[in-house]
Design an enzyme around this catalytic site. Structure first.
Site, mmCIF file in Angstrom:
data_model
loop_
_atom_site.group_PDB
_atom_site.id
_atom_site.type_symbol
_atom_site.label_atom_id
_atom_site.label_comp_id
_atom_site.label_asym_id
_atom_site.label_seq_id
_atom_site.Cartn_x
_atom_site.Cartn_y
_atom_site.Cartn_z
ATOM 1 N N HIS A 10 37.832 36.185 34.811
ATOM 2 C CA HIS A 10 39.011 36.061 35.679
ATOM 3 C C HIS A 10 38.985 37.198 36.703
ATOM 4 O O HIS A 10 38.526 38.312 36.413
ATOM 5 C CB HIS A 10 40.298 36.112 34.852
ATOM 6 C CG HIS A 10 41.524 35.908 35.681
ATOM 7 N ND1 HIS A 10 42.171 36.943 36.306
ATOM 8 C CD2 HIS A 10 42.191 34.774 36.035
ATOM 9 C CE1 HIS A 10 43.196 36.458 36.995
ATOM 10 N NE2 HIS A 10 43.224 35.144 36.849
ATOM 11 N N GLU B 134 38.873 30.634 42.117
ATOM 12 C CA GLU B 134 40.107 31.366 42.398
ATOM 13 C C GLU B 134 39.793 32.483 43.398
ATOM 14 O O GLU B 134 39.365 33.576 42.980
ATOM 15 C CB GLU B 134 40.665 31.979 41.112
ATOM 16 C CG GLU B 134 40.959 30.970 40.037
ATOM 17 C CD GLU B 134 41.936 31.530 39.010
ATOM 18 O OE1 GLU B 134 43.082 31.101 39.012
ATOM 19 O OE2 GLU B 134 41.549 32.419 38.241
HETATM 20 P P1 PGA Z 1 48.885 32.757 40.441
HETATM 21 O O1 PGA Z 1 47.728 33.167 39.422
HETATM 22 O O2 PGA Z 1 49.032 31.253 40.405
HETATM 23 O O3 PGA Z 1 50.105 33.464 39.937
HETATM 24 O O4 PGA Z 1 48.462 33.217 41.807
HETATM 25 C C1 PGA Z 1 46.555 32.438 39.361
HETATM 26 C C2 PGA Z 1 45.584 33.035 38.370
HETATM 27 O O5 PGA Z 1 45.414 34.248 38.302
HETATM 28 O O6 PGA Z 1 44.947 32.265 37.624
#
Ligand code: PGA
Length: 260
Positions: free
Chosen positions: A96, A168
């Site tokens: 992550h 992401e």
């Molecule tokens: P967020 O987080 O939707 O609060 O931006 C996404 C994540 O870190 O998976």
């Protein structure tokens, strides 16, 4: 062909055990009539035993936010795959953005974790994404390819049935994030799928690629209808079960009307 869709959330370091259990039960109750989607929630380590027991895993898969690549050893503060196995969890999230950028994890380390997770029978959810600087330099694709090629090095094609990817972009995550536009997200998902096809051939078609980073009720619809986006990986907008249920239903409605 209609896509198989995935909706999940990483609870980060927010809910304690009681809050996690009640959230999961609430979410399971609210969403269990929604057919044909995969739901997953990734709570904090300390909640996992109770979280795992709180729901039917056919309805909601339960994941861990991180994992050590070794089964045991001198790794103070780490959690081993065997310990996670004992808790009956289904998936392990690896790499992550906060692990990479707050705790300094590198691609080679993510690779060891991916291999360990797969060899222990977990679904491995590898998160990738470029920083704002990398995007500005125009090297997003190169960065994603590197994260995939190192992160997935040595993965056996037969194990890709248990491999998921989350795209992401670092600049899109959290309270200070700017959501990626649906067009940009689709462009990156296309590149990710191209790279996965180079690595795994036809098997790559079955690897879901989820989008995460400031997903909210205002952008969920336009994201889910993109051809190469197989699901939404939601943070803040999912931490209230009723709101997450509403977001999932809204996204599915948009997807269904686009698919007709
Ligand atoms: P967020 O987080 O939707 O609060 O931006 C996404 C994540 O870190 O998976």
């Amino acid at each position: 062909m209609a896509k198989k869709l995935y909706f999940g959330s990483n609870l980060k370091m927010y809910k304690n055990t009681a809050a996690t259990v009640s959230y999961l039960q609430d979410l399971e109750e609210k969403t269990k009539d929604i057919p044909k989607i995969t739901r997953f929630i990734i709570p904090s380590f300390t909640t996992l035993e109770r979280a795992s027991a709180a729901v039917d895993h056919q309805n909601i898969m339960i994941g861990a936010q991180n994992m050590c690549y070794a089964d045991e050893g001198q790794f103070t503060g780490e959690i081993s795959p065997l310990m996670l196995k004992e808790l009956g969890i289904d998936l392990v999230m690896i790499g992550h953005s906060e692990r990479r950028h707050v705790f300094g994890e590198k691609d080679a380390e993510e690779n060891r974790k991916v291999l360990a997770a797969l060899s222990h029978g977990f679904t491995a959810l590898l998160c990738i994404g470029e920083t704002a600087d990398e995007k500005n330099y125009g090297i997003s694709t190169e960065i994603l390819r590197q994260q995939l090629k190192i992160g997935l090095f040595g993965v056996r094609p037969e194990d890709t049935d248990r491999l998921w990817i989350a795209y992401e972009p670092v600049w899109s995550i959290g309270v200070n994030g700017t959501p990626a536009s649906a067009d940009y997200a689709e462009e990156m998902h296309f590149e990710i799928k191209k790279c996965l096809a180079e690595l795994f051939g036809e098997r790559a078609e079955r690897i879901p690629v989820l989008y995460g980073g400031s997903v909210n009720p205002g952008n969920a619809e336009e994201l889910i209808v993109q051809k190469d986006i197989d699901g939404l990986f939601v943070g803040r907008a999912a931490w209230d079960a009723a709101k997450f249920d509403a977001l999932i239903r809204q996204a599915l409605k948009a997807y269904a009307s686009g698919a007709e």
